[in-house]
Scaffold this motif. Sequence first.
Motif, PDB file in Angstrom:
ATOM      1  N   ASP A 179     -13.336  13.611  -4.632  1.00  0.00           N
ATOM      2  CA  ASP A 179     -12.645  12.315  -4.565  1.00  0.00           C
ATOM      3  C   ASP A 179     -12.813  11.684  -3.177  1.00  0.00           C
ATOM      4  O   ASP A 179     -13.492  12.227  -2.290  1.00  0.00           O
ATOM      5  CB  ASP A 179     -11.167  12.474  -4.921  1.00  0.00           C
ATOM      6  CG  ASP A 179     -10.408  13.356  -3.927  1.00  0.00           C
ATOM      7  OD1 ASP A 179     -10.953  13.662  -2.848  1.00  0.00           O
ATOM      8  OD2 ASP A 179      -9.257  13.732  -4.232  1.00  0.00           O
TER       9      ASP A 179
ATOM     10  N   TYR B 174      -6.722   0.620   3.700  1.00  0.00           N
ATOM     11  CA  TYR B 174      -6.276   1.189   2.437  1.00  0.00           C
ATOM     12  C   TYR B 174      -5.896   0.028   1.536  1.00  0.00           C
ATOM     13  O   TYR B 174      -4.936  -0.686   1.806  1.00  0.00           O
ATOM     14  CB  TYR B 174      -5.070   2.096   2.720  1.00  0.00           C
ATOM     15  CG  TYR B 174      -4.567   2.901   1.564  1.00  0.00           C
ATOM     16  CD1 TYR B 174      -3.480   2.468   0.811  1.00  0.00           C
ATOM     17  CD2 TYR B 174      -5.152   4.109   1.247  1.00  0.00           C
ATOM     18  CE1 TYR B 174      -2.994   3.217  -0.248  1.00  0.00           C
ATOM     19  CE2 TYR B 174      -4.679   4.869   0.204  1.00  0.00           C
ATOM     20  CZ  TYR B 174      -3.597   4.422  -0.552  1.00  0.00           C
ATOM     21  OH  TYR B 174      -3.122   5.182  -1.592  1.00  0.00           O
TER      22      TYR B 174
ATOM     23  N   ASP C 242     -17.645   4.609  -6.440  1.00  0.00           N
ATOM     24  CA  ASP C 242     -16.641   4.441  -7.498  1.00  0.00           C
ATOM     25  C   ASP C 242     -17.195   5.041  -8.782  1.00  0.00           C
ATOM     26  O   ASP C 242     -18.396   4.869  -9.084  1.00  0.00           O
ATOM     27  CB  ASP C 242     -16.312   2.956  -7.703  1.00  0.00           C
ATOM     28  CG  ASP C 242     -14.992   2.745  -8.427  1.00  0.00           C
ATOM     29  OD1 ASP C 242     -14.063   2.162  -7.818  1.00  0.00           O
ATOM     30  OD2 ASP C 242     -14.885   3.167  -9.601  1.00  0.00           O
TER      31      ASP C 242
ATOM     32  N   HIS D  86      -3.749   3.738  -7.786  1.00  0.00           N
ATOM     33  CA  HIS D  86      -2.658   4.710  -7.864  1.00  0.00           C
ATOM     34  C   HIS D  86      -2.099   4.935  -6.471  1.00  0.00           C
ATOM     35  O   HIS D  86      -2.054   6.048  -5.977  1.00  0.00           O
ATOM     36  CB  HIS D  86      -3.155   6.041  -8.455  1.00  0.00           C
ATOM     37  CG  HIS D  86      -3.924   5.870  -9.720  1.00  0.00           C
ATOM     38  ND1 HIS D  86      -3.323   5.655 -10.930  1.00  0.00           N
ATOM     39  CD2 HIS D  86      -5.265   5.862  -9.950  1.00  0.00           C
ATOM     40  CE1 HIS D  86      -4.248   5.537 -11.867  1.00  0.00           C
ATOM     41  NE2 HIS D  86      -5.436   5.654 -11.289  1.00  0.00           N
TER      42      HIS D  86
ATOM     43  N   ASP E 106     -13.490   4.618  -3.786  1.00  0.00           N
ATOM     44  CA  ASP E 106     -12.293   4.828  -4.600  1.00  0.00           C
ATOM     45  C   ASP E 106     -11.604   6.105  -4.104  1.00  0.00           C
ATOM     46  O   ASP E 106     -12.264   7.041  -3.633  1.00  0.00           O
ATOM     47  CB  ASP E 106     -12.686   4.960  -6.069  1.00  0.00           C
ATOM     48  CG  ASP E 106     -11.484   4.876  -6.986  1.00  0.00           C
ATOM     49  OD1 ASP E 106     -11.641   5.195  -8.180  1.00  0.00           O
ATOM     50  OD2 ASP E 106     -10.383   4.498  -6.516  1.00  0.00           O
ATOM     51  N   LEU E 107     -10.287   6.142  -4.209  1.00  0.00           N
ATOM     52  CA  LEU E 107      -9.562   7.327  -3.779  1.00  0.00           C
ATOM     53  C   LEU E 107      -9.666   8.444  -4.811  1.00  0.00           C
ATOM     54  O   LEU E 107      -9.968   9.597  -4.478  1.00  0.00           O
ATOM     55  CB  LEU E 107      -8.103   6.974  -3.519  1.00  0.00           C
ATOM     56  CG  LEU E 107      -7.207   8.121  -3.075  1.00  0.00           C
ATOM     57  CD1 LEU E 107      -7.651   8.690  -1.753  1.00  0.00           C
ATOM     58  CD2 LEU E 107      -5.758   7.662  -2.988  1.00  0.00           C
ATOM     59  N   ARG E 108      -9.418   8.108  -6.082  1.00  0.00           N
ATOM     60  CA  ARG E 108      -9.405   9.123  -7.137  1.00  0.00           C
ATOM     61  C   ARG E 108     -10.664   9.036  -7.973  1.00  0.00           C
ATOM     62  O   ARG E 108     -10.924   8.039  -8.635  1.00  0.00           O
ATOM     63  CB  ARG E 108      -8.171   8.945  -8.010  1.00  0.00           C
ATOM     64  CG  ARG E 108      -6.875   9.191  -7.249  1.00  0.00           C
ATOM     65  CD  ARG E 108      -5.687   9.292  -8.166  1.00  0.00           C
ATOM     66  NE  ARG E 108      -4.466   9.615  -7.435  1.00  0.00           N
ATOM     67  CZ  ARG E 108      -3.274   9.760  -8.007  1.00  0.00           C
ATOM     68  NH1 ARG E 108      -3.166   9.616  -9.329  1.00  0.00           N
ATOM     69  NH2 ARG E 108      -2.218  10.043  -7.288  1.00  0.00           N
TER      70      ARG E 108
ATOM     71  N   THR F  70      -7.628   2.174  -4.324  1.00  0.00           N
ATOM     72  CA  THR F  70      -7.026   2.933  -5.420  1.00  0.00           C
ATOM     73  C   THR F  70      -6.069   2.078  -6.229  1.00  0.00           C
ATOM     74  O   THR F  70      -5.458   1.151  -5.705  1.00  0.00           O
ATOM     75  CB  THR F  70      -6.266   4.161  -4.892  1.00  0.00           C
ATOM     76  OG1 THR F  70      -5.756   4.921  -5.996  1.00  0.00           O
ATOM     77  CG2 THR F  70      -5.098   3.767  -4.009  1.00  0.00           C
TER      78      THR F  70
ATOM     79  N   SER G 261      -0.934   9.759  -0.368  1.00  0.00           N
ATOM     80  CA  SER G 261      -2.391   9.598  -0.296  1.00  0.00           C
ATOM     81  C   SER G 261      -2.794   8.676   0.852  1.00  0.00           C
ATOM     82  O   SER G 261      -3.816   8.879   1.509  1.00  0.00           O
ATOM     83  CB  SER G 261      -2.934   9.047  -1.624  1.00  0.00           C
ATOM     84  OG  SER G 261      -2.340   7.791  -1.921  1.00  0.00           O
TER      85      SER G 261
END
Length: 451
Positions: A61, A101, A10, A84, A54-56, A82, A89
Amino acid sequence: MNARNVLIVDDEAGMRRVLEIMLARMNFKTWSAADGNEAFALLQTQSFDLVVTDLRMPGMDGVELLRKLRDAGLSLPVIMMTAHGSIESAIEAMRLGACDYLLRPFDVETLELAMRRVFAHSDLLRRNAFLAGQAGEHGFVGVSAASAAVRRQIVQVAPTQATVLITGETGTGKEVVARAIHRASTRRDALFVPINCAAIPADILESELFGHDKGAFTGALRDRVGKFELADGGTIFLDEITEMPAPLQAKLLRVLQEGTVERLGSNRTIELDLRVIAATNRQPAEAIRQQRLREDLYYRINVFAIDLPPLRERRDDIEPLLRHFIDELAGAARPVPITPAALAHLRDYDWPGNVRELRNLIERALVLSGGAALDARHFPIDAAASGAAAAAVADDALVDLDLDHAVAEVESRYIREALRRCANNKTRAATLLNVSERTIWNKLKRYGIDG
């Protein structure tokens, strides 16, 4: 079990710290990385059980990290996080193999549930991979040198069309070997048809094997397809072939030689394309001497021979078989621990009923334990009562009250055990058994024991 290693990825230092605290409370060991590049570098030098990312993130990423892991052949589980969340995604992450997820914010219970679910799944995959490794590609469980030799024979003969004769005591797993040969053969998509020649009365066995036309005998109210026709294109397994009546053995020999069969009451010849695997718990040489097995049939079915050793001669197989049957009976998703005392107890037993007896004892032990760890008290066996004498009178072995056969069984087992203890030295084995060396050699020849 050692603590699981979890890598947290992250770009926010505060979030990494929160996750470290949460996971520490769950008894996980944690490492942290600020982005995908740092995480991938750690993954090259350190072994992890799970990645929580973390996704983003800036730079690499979460999705790109997951893609790079898969490209590098690293299949460890990954959970995406995430704030977002989006359908796109999520689909991309799951397509690349993410296990779960999670949308921020989430609580400790949500994270713990996701992680437990992931580990339960990965444990199941690992257990299945272990069992596949022990069983070989085609289902024969065992890690002993004897089992490895049998597995090599399965691989060697399966692709051929050779007739196979499997010998071994009752309960050693002869049908398991036969099924393994079938599954590894070019006939795997056709039927495997087993028939126990000792379990069917002689006056019915002929019709079971060859079929009959309507009116062939009293009670034949309709045409019946026999087991040979049913197995056409596949494999027929004739278990305990030495219990087949002599007239049927002569008819079987003709089927093997000509590749055709005629139903009872019919003159129509049916061409067959099948493989025959036969098995017996008797020593073939002794069965021929007792006129239980036609000598010409023996030479026809003994194209490729596999001798399956009793469980007491492959004690290294007891633990993997134990775990295999526990998973089969209790369910692989519900592991049942086994105490060292139980393992020692089972290894000291001589298993007169072989693998079949082991499976039955495990089934009973699971009932007695009520889902708790299996201990020696859950296996009420008397090691002192086991051994060659007990094996000779095991229930399954008493096909009939044949004293000569019983004596031969005991003699054969004692000779095999003496040879094992003496590293196959015939002179030392004769001394151990208190007989002459000439007697040993005569017995080896009589019982068909490789000397």
